[in-house]
Design a protein around this motif. Structure first.
Motif, PDB file in Angstrom:
ATOM      1  N   LEU A   1      17.661  12.088  -1.542  1.00  0.00           N
ATOM      2  CA  LEU A   1      17.428  11.545  -2.883  1.00  0.00           C
ATOM      3  C   LEU A   1      17.122  12.663  -3.870  1.00  0.00           C
ATOM      4  O   LEU A   1      17.580  12.648  -5.020  1.00  0.00           O
ATOM      5  N   LYS A   2      16.378  13.672  -3.421  1.00  0.00           N
ATOM      6  CA  LYS A   2      16.006  14.777  -4.307  1.00  0.00           C
ATOM      7  C   LYS A   2      17.183  15.711  -4.612  1.00  0.00           C
ATOM      8  O   LYS A   2      17.071  16.585  -5.468  1.00  0.00           O
ATOM      9  N   LEU A   3      18.290  15.531  -3.913  1.00  0.00           N
ATOM     10  CA  LEU A   3      19.498  16.294  -4.229  1.00  0.00           C
ATOM     11  C   LEU A   3      20.176  15.762  -5.495  1.00  0.00           C
ATOM     12  O   LEU A   3      21.035  16.432  -6.068  1.00  0.00           O
ATOM     13  N   HIS A   4      19.808  14.559  -5.902  1.00  0.00           N
ATOM     14  CA  HIS A   4      20.459  13.919  -7.051  1.00  0.00           C
ATOM     15  C   HIS A   4      19.708  14.245  -8.335  1.00  0.00           C
ATOM     16  O   HIS A   4      18.467  14.204  -8.369  1.00  0.00           O
ATOM     17  N   PRO A   5      20.416  14.588  -9.400  1.00  0.00           N
ATOM     18  CA  PRO A   5      19.787  14.994 -10.663  1.00  0.00           C
ATOM     19  C   PRO A   5      18.807  13.941 -11.172  1.00  0.00           C
ATOM     20  O   PRO A   5      19.075  12.737 -11.130  1.00  0.00           O
ATOM     21  N   GLY A   6      17.645  14.423 -11.634  1.00  0.00           N
ATOM     22  CA  GLY A   6      16.671  13.533 -12.242  1.00  0.00           C
ATOM     23  C   GLY A   6      15.757  12.824 -11.267  1.00  0.00           C
ATOM     24  O   GLY A   6      14.929  12.010 -11.673  1.00  0.00           O
ATOM     25  N   ILE A   7      15.912  13.109  -9.957  1.00  0.00           N
ATOM     26  CA  ILE A   7      15.048  12.476  -8.963  1.00  0.00           C
ATOM     27  C   ILE A   7      14.180  13.550  -8.314  1.00  0.00           C
ATOM     28  O   ILE A   7      14.688  14.460  -7.653  1.00  0.00           O
ATOM     29  N   GLY A   8      12.878  13.425  -8.537  1.00  0.00           N
ATOM     30  CA  GLY A   8      11.926  14.363  -7.957  1.00  0.00           C
ATOM     31  C   GLY A   8      11.130  13.718  -6.840  1.00  0.00           C
ATOM     32  O   GLY A   8      11.493  12.652  -6.319  1.00  0.00           O
ATOM     33  N   GLU A   9      10.008  14.360  -6.478  1.00  0.00           N
ATOM     34  CA  GLU A   9       9.199  13.899  -5.351  1.00  0.00           C
ATOM     35  C   GLU A   9       8.695  12.474  -5.560  1.00  0.00           C
ATOM     36  O   GLU A   9       8.801  11.621  -4.680  1.00  0.00           O
ATOM     37  N   VAL A  10       8.138  12.201  -6.739  1.00  0.00           N
ATOM     38  CA  VAL A  10       7.559  10.879  -6.994  1.00  0.00           C
ATOM     39  C   VAL A  10       8.632   9.800  -7.014  1.00  0.00           C
ATOM     40  O   VAL A  10       8.493   8.735  -6.388  1.00  0.00           O
ATOM     41  N   SER A  11       9.739  10.058  -7.733  1.00  0.00           N
ATOM     42  CA  SER A  11      10.820   9.073  -7.789  1.00  0.00           C
ATOM     43  C   SER A  11      11.402   8.808  -6.412  1.00  0.00           C
ATOM     44  O   SER A  11      11.692   7.657  -6.047  1.00  0.00           O
ATOM     45  N   ALA A  12      11.577   9.882  -5.626  1.00  0.00           N
ATOM     46  CA  ALA A  12      12.131   9.721  -4.279  1.00  0.00           C
ATOM     47  C   ALA A  12      11.230   8.826  -3.435  1.00  0.00           C
ATOM     48  O   ALA A  12      11.713   7.962  -2.684  1.00  0.00           O
ATOM     49  N   ARG A  13       9.922   9.014  -3.567  1.00  0.00           N
ATOM     50  CA  ARG A  13       8.989   8.193  -2.797  1.00  0.00           C
ATOM     51  C   ARG A  13       9.055   6.732  -3.232  1.00  0.00           C
ATOM     52  O   ARG A  13       9.061   5.818  -2.404  1.00  0.00           O
ATOM     53  N   ASN A  14       9.142   6.504  -4.527  1.00  0.00           N
ATOM     54  CA  ASN A  14       9.208   5.125  -5.031  1.00  0.00           C
ATOM     55  C   ASN A  14      10.515   4.441  -4.633  1.00  0.00           C
ATOM     56  O   ASN A  14      10.530   3.252  -4.277  1.00  0.00           O
ATOM     57  N   ILE A  15      11.611   5.198  -4.692  1.00  0.00           N
ATOM     58  CA  ILE A  15      12.908   4.631  -4.295  1.00  0.00           C
ATOM     59  C   ILE A  15      12.888   4.260  -2.820  1.00  0.00           C
ATOM     60  O   ILE A  15      13.353   3.180  -2.423  1.00  0.00           O
ATOM     61  N   PHE A  16      12.342   5.150  -1.999  1.00  0.00           N
ATOM     62  CA  PHE A  16      12.300   4.856  -0.567  1.00  0.00           C
ATOM     63  C   PHE A  16      11.458   3.610  -0.287  1.00  0.00           C
ATOM     64  O   PHE A  16      11.823   2.768   0.538  1.00  0.00           O
ATOM     65  N   GLN A  17      10.316   3.507  -0.951  1.00  0.00           N
ATOM     66  CA  GLN A  17       9.468   2.332  -0.739  1.00  0.00           C
ATOM     67  C   GLN A  17      10.208   1.046  -1.109  1.00  0.00           C
ATOM     68  O   GLN A  17      10.088   0.024  -0.424  1.00  0.00           O
ATOM     69  N   TYR A  18      11.019   1.109  -2.172  1.00  0.00           N
ATOM     70  CA  TYR A  18      11.811  -0.066  -2.566  1.00  0.00           C
ATOM     71  C   TYR A  18      12.841  -0.393  -1.485  1.00  0.00           C
ATOM     72  O   TYR A  18      12.995  -1.554  -1.083  1.00  0.00           O
ATOM     73  N   ILE A  19      13.551   0.627  -1.004  1.00  0.00           N
ATOM     74  CA  ILE A  19      14.584   0.419   0.020  1.00  0.00           C
ATOM     75  C   ILE A  19      13.963  -0.095   1.313  1.00  0.00           C
ATOM     76  O   ILE A  19      14.486  -1.008   1.967  1.00  0.00           O
ATOM     77  N   ALA A  20      12.800   0.482   1.691  1.00  0.00           N
ATOM     78  CA  ALA A  20      12.169   0.118   2.962  1.00  0.00           C
ATOM     79  C   ALA A  20      11.656  -1.311   2.966  1.00  0.00           C
ATOM     80  O   ALA A  20      11.557  -1.951   4.024  1.00  0.00           O
ATOM     81  N   GLN A  21      11.315  -1.826   1.801  1.00  0.00           N
ATOM     82  CA  GLN A  21      10.783  -3.189   1.723  1.00  0.00           C
ATOM     83  C   GLN A  21      11.874  -4.253   1.808  1.00  0.00           C
ATOM     84  O   GLN A  21      11.582  -5.424   2.053  1.00  0.00           O
ATOM     85  N   ALA A  22      13.117  -3.843   1.628  1.00  0.00           N
ATOM     86  CA  ALA A  22      14.226  -4.802   1.682  1.00  0.00           C
ATOM     87  C   ALA A  22      14.481  -5.238   3.124  1.00  0.00           C
ATOM     88  O   ALA A  22      14.227  -4.487   4.070  1.00  0.00           O
ATOM     89  N   ASP A  23      14.991  -6.460   3.297  1.00  0.00           N
ATOM     90  CA  ASP A  23      15.323  -6.930   4.644  1.00  0.00           C
ATOM     91  C   ASP A  23      16.393  -6.048   5.264  1.00  0.00           C
ATOM     92  O   ASP A  23      16.383  -5.794   6.469  1.00  0.00           O
TER      93      ASP A  23
END
Length: 699
Positions: A452-474
């Motif tokens: 995720l951090k390889l993509h422009p505009g995504i840093g440590e905090v955003s990567a963590r929030n994105i992962f938490q969103y993905i992980a909560q999905a069925d």
């Protein structure tokens, strides 16, 4: 025939399984050579080797000195057992590299026949990994668990450290690398974390409770996300064997004969794993050399080989002492070095070769004169048609060669220094493997964070929030496709690539790798200036992937047995004839015609940090023994004098205590004289030390 087999006419050999109390029919291979009898196989071994190969029932410790043919003994013993009717699948070779196990199987096959290909073998970690993938569900481990390499494990520790609020830079709390070191050392040395902190990390004692909290959080997160680090492969294997007696019996019956190579390098967990695997039969052959136990910093436990007879009562001990590598003169020095060890098996290496050149101990007035002398000697040897690749300079610590490297360059002598990044430690390949790992385990938080951090505009905090969103999905992949709008534009293409690949059950590892390289290449070109060279490494990764049918197997081997060198590193090796500079730790198991051991000055070798600990001093002594026994024909030990050591405030001038008292008729002392150099200006060519080389008769 062996005690574990009973013969039925016309049916070959039938191994008897004592623990299961039943017979198992094992058909004999039609490729067996009628003349290849078991006893005939051992005719090529010396008496001690043959005794070790012939002893197949019960515990056996083979104390194999350097260059005495331990691999040969293991190989012949394997062939001997198979020839005697032991089922090849019931033999387990535990080694520290996959190559070692494969080589022994191949050699045994040459001695006997193709049955030896069915002998089981591999590293401790690979063996544990295979058994955990097969049986790990009994302890809550999913067969598709992800293996974390060291950098990935550090990232997980860093995540836990941050979540617990322990990353405040104002606090003297250990960084993620140090924190993982503490956790891993405690596990491998089988000591409590409190004990380790008091012994090695006194400055962190005030944070003891928080460190324990971080270690607990690290374990919990790994179990939650089905992540396994290298230590877990061993500890969870032991957990499995200890928690399920019935399964332990089944696995013990499966591996009726266990052979362990380099037993002196095992840690306490590995020794425990061997004890549990052999609990039903005690048929363990441990091969090792107490004098070559030099990996304590990695967790290796010297006590394992010394206490093996206590762990396995009734153990037979066979000593291999006939050395086929070195001259008598080299071995005389090695034997003298080990005489001073406080704990050891009593043995003395004897040479099978004829007399050679007397080893020398060289005193140099300065470090630079030490370097110039070595360069001159190498040039002269090369002129005598000794290939540079047959010459090695060995050292205690990497910084000991900085001056020498400059002199080698000035003399135009090509060299390779052991060390640097390995193939799978390079950042671009770790990026690519992170993508692959997600296809195998979409719950892998570390791989998500990395890509995720390889993509422009995504840093440590955003990567963590994105992962938490993905992980909560069925379904994690559905989660990726439905991320909130603020991230969707950045991750839309990623979803278009990963989701179809994840759902394509028929895609080969090579095809998956090729498609991900297509996606990753623009990122490679953005992040790395030398992307053309790095792209060739990715081509090599495709070639590796083509050998596999399953992605899981491919990723497991990359984690446990990664390739050694990248293309960039390989390009430095194009000149086949090059001098070797190596730490002694990296030189173990290798040999050269001529060996220089440099910086053999007390305070550097042994290190001043070893003072006060007899165990540490003994390990330093074993390092000197390993260094000396790498030489076949020529051994030169050098040390500079008048060296100011900032750490201790002392001036170092005494030769290493490990060689200082060796008699001059075994290790001839000489000194380079800078006074003679000044007295004879212009009388010699630069670096012509042979013109003012004098023996120091005062020693």
């Amino acid at each position: 025939m062996m005690d574990s087999t009973k013969t039925v006419a016309g049916s070959g050999s039938i191994p008897y399984n004592h623990s299961m109390n039943r017979y198992k029919l094992v058909p004999m291979s039609p490729a067996v050579r009628p003349s290849a009898t078991a006893d005939a196989l051992l005719a090529d071994l010396n008496a001690a080797q043959a005794e070790a190969a012939r002893t197949t029932e019960g515990p056996l410790l083979v104390v194999a000195g350097a260059g005495t043919g331990k691999t040969r003994t293991l190989t012949y013993r394997t062939a001997f057992m198979v020839a005697n009717g032991v089922a090849p699948e019931s033999i387990l070779l535990l080694t520290f590299t996959r190559r070692a196990a494969e080589e022994m199987r191949q050699r045994a096959g040459v001695l006997l026949d193709a049955r030896c290909d069915r002998v089981q073998g591999g590293t401790f970690h690979a063996t544990a990994c295979g058994l955990l993938r097969q049986y790990g569900q009994a302890i809550g481990l999913d067969p598709a668990f992800t293996i974390l390499d060291r950098p990935d494990a550090e990232e997980v520790v860093g995540m836990v450290r941050a979540e617990l609020g322990l990353a405040d830079k104002k606090r003297a709390f250990p960084k993620k690398k140090t924190l993982l070191d503490i956790i891993s050392k405690a596990i491998n040395r089988d000591v409590s974390m409190e004990e380790l902190l008091a012994d090695e990390y006194v400055h962190f004692l005030e944070h003891g409770h928080a460190i324990l909290q971080a270690a607990s959080g690290y374990r919990a997160l790994k179990r939650q996300r089905q992540l396994v680090d290298y230590d877990d492969l061993l500890t969870r294997m032991v957990e499995l064997l200890e928690s399920d007696p019935e399964l332990r019996i089944r696995i013990g019956a499966r591996y009726r004969y266990i052979m362990v190579d380099e037993y002196q390098d095992t840690n306490r967990i590995q020794a425990r794993m061997v004890r549990l695997l052999a609990a039903e039969h005690d048929n363990v052959m441990a091969v090792g050399d107490d004098a070559q136990s030099i990996y304590r910093f990695r967790g290796a436990c010297f006590r394992n080989i010394m206490e093996f007879p206590d762990e396995f009562p009734g153990c037979k001990i066979v000593k291999l002492t006939e050395n086929y590598r070195s001259t008598p003169q080299v071995l005389n020095v090695a034997n003298k070095v080990m005489e001073g060890a406080s704990k050891r098996y009593d043995k003395e290496l004897s040479a099978t070769r004829e007399d050679g050149i007397l080893p020398t101990l060289i005193q140099a007035p300065t470090e630079n004169m030490q370097s110039r002398f070595i360069c001159q000697q190498i040039v002269e040897m090369n002129e005598e048609e000794v290939q540079l690749s047959e010459i090695a300079v060995l050292f205690r610590s990497a910084f000991h060669t900085f001056d020498l490297e400059v002199e080698l360059a000035r003399h135009g002598l090509p060299f390779v220094k052991r060390g640097g990044l390995k193939f799978m430690e390079t950042s671009h390949l770790k990026d690519l493997v992170a993508y692959l790992r997600l296809l195998e385990n979409p719950g892998d938080a570390i791989s998500w964070s990395r890509i995720l951090k390889l993509h422009p505009g995504i840093g440590e905090v955003s990567a963590r929030n994105i992962f938490q969103y993905i992980a909560q999905a069925d379904d994690p992949w559905q989660g990726l496709q439905t991320v909130p709008a603020k991230w969707a534009a950045k991750l839309g293409e990623l979803a278009e690539v990963l989701v179809p690949l994840a759902r394509d059950a028929d895609a080969s590892p090579a095809r998956l790798t090729e498609r991900l390289i297509e996606y990753y290449t623009p990122q490679l070109e953005t992040h790395y200036d030398d992307h053309p060279k790095r792209s060739r490494d990715m081509d090599q990764l495709i070639a590796l992937a083509e050998r596999y049918d399953r992605l899981g197997s491919f990723l497991t081997d990359l984690a446990l047995e990664p390739p050694e060198a990248s293309v960039a590193g390989a390009e430095r090796m194009e000149d086949k004839d090059h001098l070797i500079l190596s730490t002694i730790h990296s030189a173990k198991g290798l040999e050269w015609q001529a060996v220089f051991v440099i910086w053999a000055v007390d305070g550097r070798f042994p290190s001043a940090y070893a003072e006060g600990s007899q165990d540490d001093l003994d390990e330093e002594r074993r390092l000197m023994y390993v260094a000396a026994t790498r030489a076949r024909d020529r051994l030169t030990i050098t040390y500079p004098v008048g060296v100011y050591d900032r750490a201790t405030g002392l001036v170092l001038s005494r030769p290493s205590r490990f060689v200082e008292d060796i008699p001059a008729d075994l290790l001839e002392p000489w000194a380079l004289s800078d006074e003679t150099e000044r007295a004879l200006p212009g009388a010699v060519e630069e670096d012509g030390f042979d013109h003012y080389f004098r023996q120091d008769d005062g020693w």
